[in-house]
Design an enzyme around this catalytic site. Structure first.
Site: not given
Length: 260
Positions: A9-10, A12, A110-111, A133
Site C-alpha cells: 500500500n505504501t 513497491v 503480503d501476509r 502500512t
C-alpha cells in the site's frame, strides 16, 4: 535471475533473487497510475548502477495488495523483461497451505507470503508480525496452516491520525525517545512517549494474549521496514527477518516451476 515484486500500500519493492539469495533490492512509492514505461526507466537505471543488464532478468513474480497496480507490473514484465509475470496466489502459484479462517479469500498477498517464508525457515507454532502500512499479526501452526491473526494501524498511520485530528500538535519523526521515562515534560516528548512506548505496549500486550490463548510455545518473527525501530526496546521478538515477503515470493515462484 528472478525479479520479485512486492506491491504494498505504501511502497513497491523490487528485488533481484538468484539461487535463493537477494542480490539487490529497490523501493518506490506505490502509485497505481505509474505506467510500465515509468517503472522500466527507473528500474533500468538502478539495475545498471548495480552492474546488471535487463537481460539478466529471466523471470518475474508479483505479489500485490493493490489490484490497480497489477496490470502495469504485468506489462512491465512482458514488454521489458520478455517474461510472463507469475502472480502470487493464482494458478501454479497458489498459496499451498490451509487457510483455517472464516474468510480465506480476504487474506492479503503480503501476509500469505510472510507465512510461507516463516514456516519454511522455522519449526513449530509461529507469530509473524509485519510492520508496514498496517501492523499485522499472523498465527501459523506447526503444520503451516493459517489460524487467524490481527490487523492494527501501522505506527505511521497512528501518528498521522493524531496530527491530523489535533490542530496544535506538531508533526514529529518516529524514533525511540532519548529517555526511558514515560513522563513527558513537553509536548514533543509526550508525543514521542505516547506513539513509541504506546506502540510497544500494544505489541507486547497482543503477543502475550496470543500466547495465552494458544497455550503452546510460540516463536515470534518480526518483519517489515519498521521492525528494527522497536528491536532495542522490547524482548518480544525471537528474530527479525526484514525480507520475509521477498523470500516468500522466491519460494512461491520456485514451487510454481516444479510442474513445468
Amino acid at each position: 535471475m528472478l525479479l520479485a515484486v512486492d506491491a504494498g500500500n505504501t511502497n513497491v519493492v523490487f528485488a533481484l533473487v538468484e539461487d535463493g539469495e537477494i542480490r539487490a533490492r529497490w523501493r518506490i512509492a506505490t502509485d497505481p497510475r505509474r505506467t510500465a514505461d515509468e517503472y522500466a526507466v527507473w528500474l533500468s537505471q538502478l539495475l545498471s548502477l548495480e552492474g546488471y543488464d535487463r537481460s539478466a532478468v529471466t523471470a518475474v513474480i508479483v505479489g500485490t495488495v493493490v489490484p490497480r497496480a497489477l496490470h502495469n507490473l504485468q506489462v512491465l514484465a512482458g514488454k521489458y523483461f520478455k517474461a510472463e509475470a507469475v502472480i502470487a496466489g493464482q494458478g501454479g502459484a497458489e498459496w499451498g497451505f490451509q487457510l483455517d479462517v472464516e474468510e480465506p479469500g480476504s487474506l492479503g498477498a503480503d501476509r500469505a507470503l510472510n507465512m510461507i517464508a516463516a514456516h519454511a525457515r522455522h519449526e513449530g507454532d509461529l507469530i509473524v508480525i509485519d510492520f508496514g502500512t498496517a501492523t499485522t499479526f499472523e498465527l501459523v501452526d506447526y503444520s503451516g496452516a493459517y489460524k487467524g491473526g490481527i490487523i492494527a494501524p501501522g505506527i505511521n498511520l497512528s501518528l498521522d491520525a493524531l496530527v491530523t485530528a489535533a490542530a496544535k500538535l506538531p508533526r514529529i519523526a518516529i524514533s525511540a525517545p532519548e529517555s526511558g521515562s514515560v513522563i513527558g515534560r513537553n509536548t514533543v516528548d509526550q508525543m514521542h512517549i505516547g506513539i513509541y512506548w504506546g506502540y510497544i505496549a500494544m505489541i507486547e500486550g497482543l503477543v502475550a494474549r496470543l500466547k495465552a490463548e494458544v497455550g503452546r510455545p510460540l516463536k515470534v518473527i518480526a518483519t517489515g521496514g519498521l521492525a528494527v525501530l522497536f528491536e532495542k526496546h522490547t524482548t518480544v521478538f525471537d528474530t527479525i527477518e526484514p525480507d520475509l515477503t521477498i523470500q516468500g515470493l522466491a519460494m512461491l515462484w520456485q514451487r510454481s516451476q516444479q510442474g513445468n
